[in-house]
Design a protein around this motif. Structure first.
Motif, PDB file in Angstrom:
ATOM      1  N   LYS A 505       0.821  -1.217   0.000  1.00 14.85           N
ATOM      2  CA  LYS A 505       0.000   0.000   0.000  1.00 14.85           C
ATOM      3  C   LYS A 505       0.855   1.268   0.000  1.00 14.85           C
ATOM      4  N   GLY A 506       2.184   1.103  -0.060  1.00 16.01           N
ATOM      5  CA  GLY A 506       3.072   2.255  -0.130  1.00 16.01           C
ATOM      6  C   GLY A 506       3.682   2.673   1.190  1.00 16.01           C
ATOM      7  N   VAL A 507       3.397   1.943   2.285  1.00 20.05           N
ATOM      8  CA  VAL A 507       4.015   2.266   3.575  1.00 20.05           C
ATOM      9  C   VAL A 507       5.505   1.941   3.509  1.00 20.05           C
ATOM     10  N   THR A 508       6.307   2.818   4.067  1.00 23.00           N
ATOM     11  CA  THR A 508       7.757   2.634   4.118  1.00 23.00           C
ATOM     12  C   THR A 508       8.120   2.033   5.474  1.00 23.00           C
ATOM     13  N   VAL A 509       8.971   0.996   5.470  1.00 23.93           N
ATOM     14  CA  VAL A 509       9.279   0.262   6.697  1.00 23.93           C
ATOM     15  C   VAL A 509      10.782   0.216   6.925  1.00 23.93           C
ATOM     16  N   LEU A 510      11.181   0.587   8.140  1.00 27.54           N
ATOM     17  CA  LEU A 510      12.548   0.356   8.599  1.00 27.54           C
ATOM     18  C   LEU A 510      12.469  -0.668   9.725  1.00 27.54           C
ATOM     19  N   VAL A 511      13.294  -1.707   9.653  1.00 24.11           N
ATOM     20  CA  VAL A 511      13.200  -2.795  10.621  1.00 24.11           C
ATOM     21  C   VAL A 511      14.592  -3.239  11.054  1.00 24.11           C
ATOM     22  N   THR A 512      14.752  -3.479  12.343  1.00 27.43           N
ATOM     23  CA  THR A 512      15.952  -4.166  12.827  1.00 27.43           C
ATOM     24  C   THR A 512      15.544  -5.570  13.233  1.00 27.43           C
ATOM     25  N   THR A 513      16.435  -6.511  13.049  1.00 23.72           N
ATOM     26  CA  THR A 513      16.128  -7.897  13.401  1.00 23.72           C
ATOM     27  C   THR A 513      17.420  -8.684  13.576  1.00 23.72           C
ATOM     28  N   HIS A 514      17.343  -9.729  14.426  1.00 20.96           N
ATOM     29  CA  HIS A 514      18.437 -10.696  14.529  1.00 20.96           C
ATOM     30  C   HIS A 514      18.066 -12.009  13.849  1.00 20.96           C
ATOM     31  N   PHE A 515      16.834 -12.101  13.306  1.00 19.19           N
ATOM     32  CA  PHE A 515      16.453 -13.264  12.514  1.00 19.19           C
ATOM     33  C   PHE A 515      16.881 -13.005  11.073  1.00 19.19           C
ATOM     34  N   MET A 516      17.891 -13.725  10.612  1.00 19.48           N
ATOM     35  CA  MET A 516      18.402 -13.460   9.274  1.00 19.48           C
ATOM     36  C   MET A 516      17.409 -13.856   8.191  1.00 19.48           C
ATOM     37  N   GLU A 517      16.483 -14.788   8.499  1.00 21.30           N
ATOM     38  CA  GLU A 517      15.439 -15.102   7.534  1.00 21.30           C
ATOM     39  C   GLU A 517      14.561 -13.865   7.279  1.00 21.30           C
ATOM     40  N   GLU A 518      14.372 -13.033   8.321  1.00 20.90           N
ATOM     41  CA  GLU A 518      13.574 -11.822   8.148  1.00 20.90           C
ATOM     42  C   GLU A 518      14.307 -10.792   7.293  1.00 20.90           C
ATOM     43  N   ALA A 519      15.618 -10.779   7.368  1.00 21.02           N
ATOM     44  CA  ALA A 519      16.382  -9.850   6.536  1.00 21.02           C
ATOM     45  C   ALA A 519      16.141 -10.116   5.052  1.00 21.02           C
ATOM     46  N   GLU A 520      15.779 -11.370   4.718  1.00 17.76           N
ATOM     47  CA  GLU A 520      15.502 -11.710   3.322  1.00 17.76           C
ATOM     48  C   GLU A 520      14.271 -10.972   2.796  1.00 17.76           C
ATOM     49  N   TYR A 521      13.365 -10.568   3.682  1.00 15.89           N
ATOM     50  CA  TYR A 521      12.173  -9.838   3.269  1.00 15.89           C
ATOM     51  C   TYR A 521      12.495  -8.403   2.852  1.00 15.89           C
ATOM     52  N   CYS A 522      13.665  -7.906   3.233  1.00 18.79           N
ATOM     53  CA  CYS A 522      14.002  -6.503   2.992  1.00 18.79           C
ATOM     54  C   CYS A 522      14.388  -6.273   1.532  1.00 18.79           C
ATOM     55  N   VAL A 546      30.056 -12.549  -0.334  1.00 17.52           N
ATOM     56  CA  VAL A 546      30.887 -13.385   0.543  1.00 17.52           C
ATOM     57  C   VAL A 546      31.012 -14.811   0.016  1.00 17.52           C
ATOM     58  N   ALA A 547      30.425 -15.085  -1.158  1.00 19.18           N
ATOM     59  CA  ALA A 547      30.497 -16.437  -1.715  1.00 19.18           C
ATOM     60  C   ALA A 547      31.931 -16.772  -2.106  1.00 19.18           C
ATOM     61  N   GLY A 548      32.283 -18.027  -1.958  1.00 18.87           N
ATOM     62  CA  GLY A 548      33.619 -18.475  -2.306  1.00 18.87           C
ATOM     63  C   GLY A 548      33.678 -19.991  -2.318  1.00 18.87           C
ATOM     64  N   PRO A 549      34.844 -20.556  -2.600  1.00 19.43           N
ATOM     65  CA  PRO A 549      34.965 -22.020  -2.669  1.00 19.43           C
ATOM     66  C   PRO A 549      34.551 -22.721  -1.369  1.00 19.43           C
ATOM     67  N   ASP A 550      34.811 -22.076  -0.221  1.00 19.88           N
ATOM     68  CA  ASP A 550      34.449 -22.690   1.054  1.00 19.88           C
ATOM     69  C   ASP A 550      32.993 -22.468   1.416  1.00 19.88           C
ATOM     70  N   CYS A 551      32.317 -21.560   0.711  1.00 19.79           N
ATOM     71  CA  CYS A 551      30.909 -21.253   1.003  1.00 19.79           C
ATOM     72  C   CYS A 551      30.247 -20.800  -0.306  1.00 19.79           C
ATOM     73  N   PRO A 552      29.970 -21.748  -1.206  1.00 25.16           N
ATOM     74  CA  PRO A 552      29.468 -21.377  -2.531  1.00 25.16           C
ATOM     75  C   PRO A 552      28.048 -20.829  -2.533  1.00 25.16           C
ATOM     76  N   ASP A 553      27.237 -21.193  -1.534  1.00 26.22           N
ATOM     77  CA  ASP A 553      25.839 -20.745  -1.487  1.00 26.22           C
ATOM     78  C   ASP A 553      25.543 -20.184  -0.094  1.00 26.22           C
ATOM     79  N   PRO A 554      26.094 -19.011   0.203  1.00 27.88           N
ATOM     80  CA  PRO A 554      25.972 -18.486   1.567  1.00 27.88           C
ATOM     81  C   PRO A 554      24.551 -18.091   1.916  1.00 27.88           C
ATOM     82  N   SER A 555      24.208 -18.259   3.186  1.00 27.05           N
ATOM     83  CA  SER A 555      22.946 -17.766   3.717  1.00 27.05           C
ATOM     84  C   SER A 555      23.121 -16.311   4.131  1.00 27.05           C
ATOM     85  N   MET A 556      22.025 -15.679   4.526  1.00 26.11           N
ATOM     86  CA  MET A 556      22.112 -14.304   5.017  1.00 26.11           C
ATOM     87  C   MET A 556      22.915 -14.268   6.313  1.00 26.11           C
ATOM     88  N   GLU A 557      22.807 -15.308   7.125  1.00 24.95           N
ATOM     89  CA  GLU A 557      23.594 -15.361   8.356  1.00 24.95           C
ATOM     90  C   GLU A 557      25.085 -15.470   8.045  1.00 24.95           C
TER      91      GLU A 557
END
Length: 572
Positions: A505-522, A546-557
């Motif tokens: 609906k056009g609302v602007t949201v600023l959010v802090t979180t320690h759930f990295m899955e929630e950071a994916e919504y940003c 941050v992707a590299g040979p030791d972590c080819p598919d990094p998560s947000m965490e």
């Protein structure tokens, strides 16, 4: 097989409400056991019973062979208990808290020095023995709580959501500590709202409405949904709109935003023609992905929330008068010689979700408070909807809604009185005021709690009430400071359904979180460390960086931890 805890036919009622309904469970000695479930499932009641702080109304609980109803003193001697809320004395130093717990445990004075040294080294608190507990970061508080729980070298360690409010770096450190203890043979019960933590446990007890819905290895539960998790990527339409529509389909059990893609859990391994048509119409691509414990958890509890928000459906779209809704330039805040926020600059656009992430003590909440007009900057400028917060603070505050990290509610007023108070301070009058209160009561299911006080509410309902108060006046900008800290995944999905609906609906949201899955919504993430912005980009771009040979598919965490540690190493 040795048992650390035996639970047989346990029932517990409070004022006629049955919290535990005849549960049976075995917790294996030397294992790390996860205790999970929705808010109000009975986790804390069961944990307090294991700690012999509460007796069952019926049935029996035995801990290390002792009966909780008869042998409380013995159980207190062989267990360590870390409660859900910080149970230390904030006006005592780290060392003074350790001294107090040693005395409470009855440790001989001659044995304490070596034990203190061992615990301080184990938790990394050696440099902070003189610091007051109230001045520690969230992660350091939890480490001190763990040290106190370990004071008497317990055989059974009971941890009630120890990682709530703790950033990913500190949470990883805490997790490694507990894994080390379990590896040494200690029996650990870890209640958690983070299902990635439960996934790494040896066994899991999943409670729901006072009953055990699952007991066993987490991997065995995840196997039940094999072939039912998919990722929809390369969407040519708004991913939030796609998710909302997908969740209305009978064939979809759950769904979340994952960066630029959408992750779905299906009711069956076959992709229905209706879902395939929706994906094709959106120009997307659908591929199978490995199931997660969280997918299985939500599926077992009958799926997540539907995709549309009742509060968003009733809101008029935010006017398109401006693109930049929040702006800060060189924003700085000093407390004496300490700089909490150092020259922070960014813009937030209309209808954007901006995530403000960082370790505990990085300056996130300080930045939030300055942008809300609750704290004056030492230097720099902050604007909300074009209004300078230094000169037009009152006018700006009427344009925004703020949900604080620690509940912005009044504990001496009932739920009804809090709703009335907030509707009044936001300028609502007469019929509109009554209509908005009735609307919030209906949408957030607050009717049973109207005469209750906020502190007596289940955590999920506290958060619903706080969000209702922040939305009462239909703000165009919404500030959410760790809005879902400590709540279960189902409640988190409900919150994000409302948030994504508001954003559409056009609302602007600023959010802090320690759930990295929630950071994916940003849409974008600002990563802050040591008071400075160290990264600003989309979640997918930060992961790719941050992707590299030791972590080819990094998560947000993975991205969070690697970027923070890299900045710390560079500054060292």
């Amino acid at each position: 097989m040795d048992l650390a805890i035996e639970i047989r036919g346990v029932r517990k009622s409070f004022a006629g409400v049955e919290a535990l309904k005849g549960i049976d469970a075995d917790i294996i000695a030397g294992n790390l056991t996860g205790l999970v479930g929705p808010d109000g499932a009975g986790k804390t009641t069961l944990m307090r019973m294991m700690a012999a702080l509460m007796h069952p109304c019926q049935g029996e609980v035995r801990v290390a062979g002792y009966n909780v109803a008869r042998d409380a003193t013995d159980i207190h001697r062989v267990t360590g208990y870390m409660p859900q809320r910080f149970g230390l004395y904030e006006d005592l130093s780290v060392q003074e808290n350790l001294n107090l717990y040693a005395d409470l445990r009855g440790l001989p004075r001659g044995d304490t020095a070596a034990q203190f040294q061992r615990l301080l080294a184990f938790t990394g608190l050696e440099p902070f023995t003189r610091r007051l507990a109230g001045q520690l970061s969230g992660g350091m508080k939890q480490k001190l709580g763990l040290a106190c729980a370990l004071m008497a070298r317990p055989r059974v360690l009971l941890l009630d959501e120890p990682s709530v409010g703790v950033d990913p770096v500190s949470r990883q450190e805490l997790w490694h500590m507990v894994q080390e203890l379990a590896g040494e043979g200690m029996s650990v019960v870890w209640a958690t709202a983070y299902l990635d933590e439960a996934e790494r446990c040896d066994q899991v007890l999943l409670l729901d409405e006072g009953e055990i819905r699952y007991a066993g290895a987490p991997g065995a539960l995840t196997e039940r949904i094999a072939g039912r998790s998919v990722l929809v990527s390369d969407l040519a339409v708004d991913r939030r709109a796609f998710l909302a529509d997908a969740l209305e389909q009978p064939s979809v059990r759950d769904g979340v935003i994952q960066g630029g893609a959408v992750r779905l859990v299906l009711a069956d391994t076959e992709i229905t023609s209706a879902l395939q048509a929706q994906v094709s119409e959106a120009g997307g691509e659908i591929n199978a992905v490995a199931g997660r414990f969280e997918d299985a958890f939500i599926d077992l509890l009958d799926g997540g929330s539907l995709g549309h928000s009742a509060i968003a459906d009733r809101m008029a779209p935010v006017a398109r008068e401006r693109d930049i809704m929040v702006s800060c330039r060189e924003l700085t805040r000093r407390f004496g010689d300490f700089t909490a926020t150092d020259r922070v600059s960014f813009d937030v656009h209309r209808g954007e979700v901006l995530g403000l992430l960082g370790p505990n003590g990085a300056g996130k909440s300080t930045t939030f408070k300055m942008l809300c007009g609750l704290l004056k900057p030492s230097a720099g400028r902050a604007e909300v909807v074009g209004l300078d917060l230094r000169r037009s603070g009152t006018a700006a505050k009427l344009q925004l809604g703020y949900m604080a990290q620690k509940f912005s509610l009044y504990g001496l007023m009932t739920v009804r009185q809090n709703l009335e108070f907030f509707s009044g301070i936001y300028g609502l009058r007469a019929a509109q005021r009554r209509a908005r209160i009735d609307e919030m009561v209906e949408i957030f299911h607050l009717q049973p709690y109207l005469e209750a006080f906020p502190d007596s509410l289940p955590l999920g309902f506290k958060q619903r009430l706080a969000l209702a108060c922040a939305l009462m006046h239909r703000p165009s900008v919404l500030f959410l400071d760790e809005p879902t800290s400590g709540v279960d995944p189902i409640t988190r999905r409900e919150f994000w359904t409302h948030i994504t609906g508001l954003v559409r609906k056009g609302v602007t949201v600023l959010v802090t979180t320690h759930f990295m899955e929630e950071a994916e919504y940003c849409d974008r993430v600002v990563l802050v460390n040591r008071a400075q912005v160290i990264a600003l980009d989309t979640p997918d771009a930060l992961k790719a960086s941050v992707a590299g040979p030791d972590c080819p598919d990094p998560s947000m965490e993975d991205a969070f931890i690697r970027l923070v540690l890299a900045q710390q190493e560079q500054a060292a």
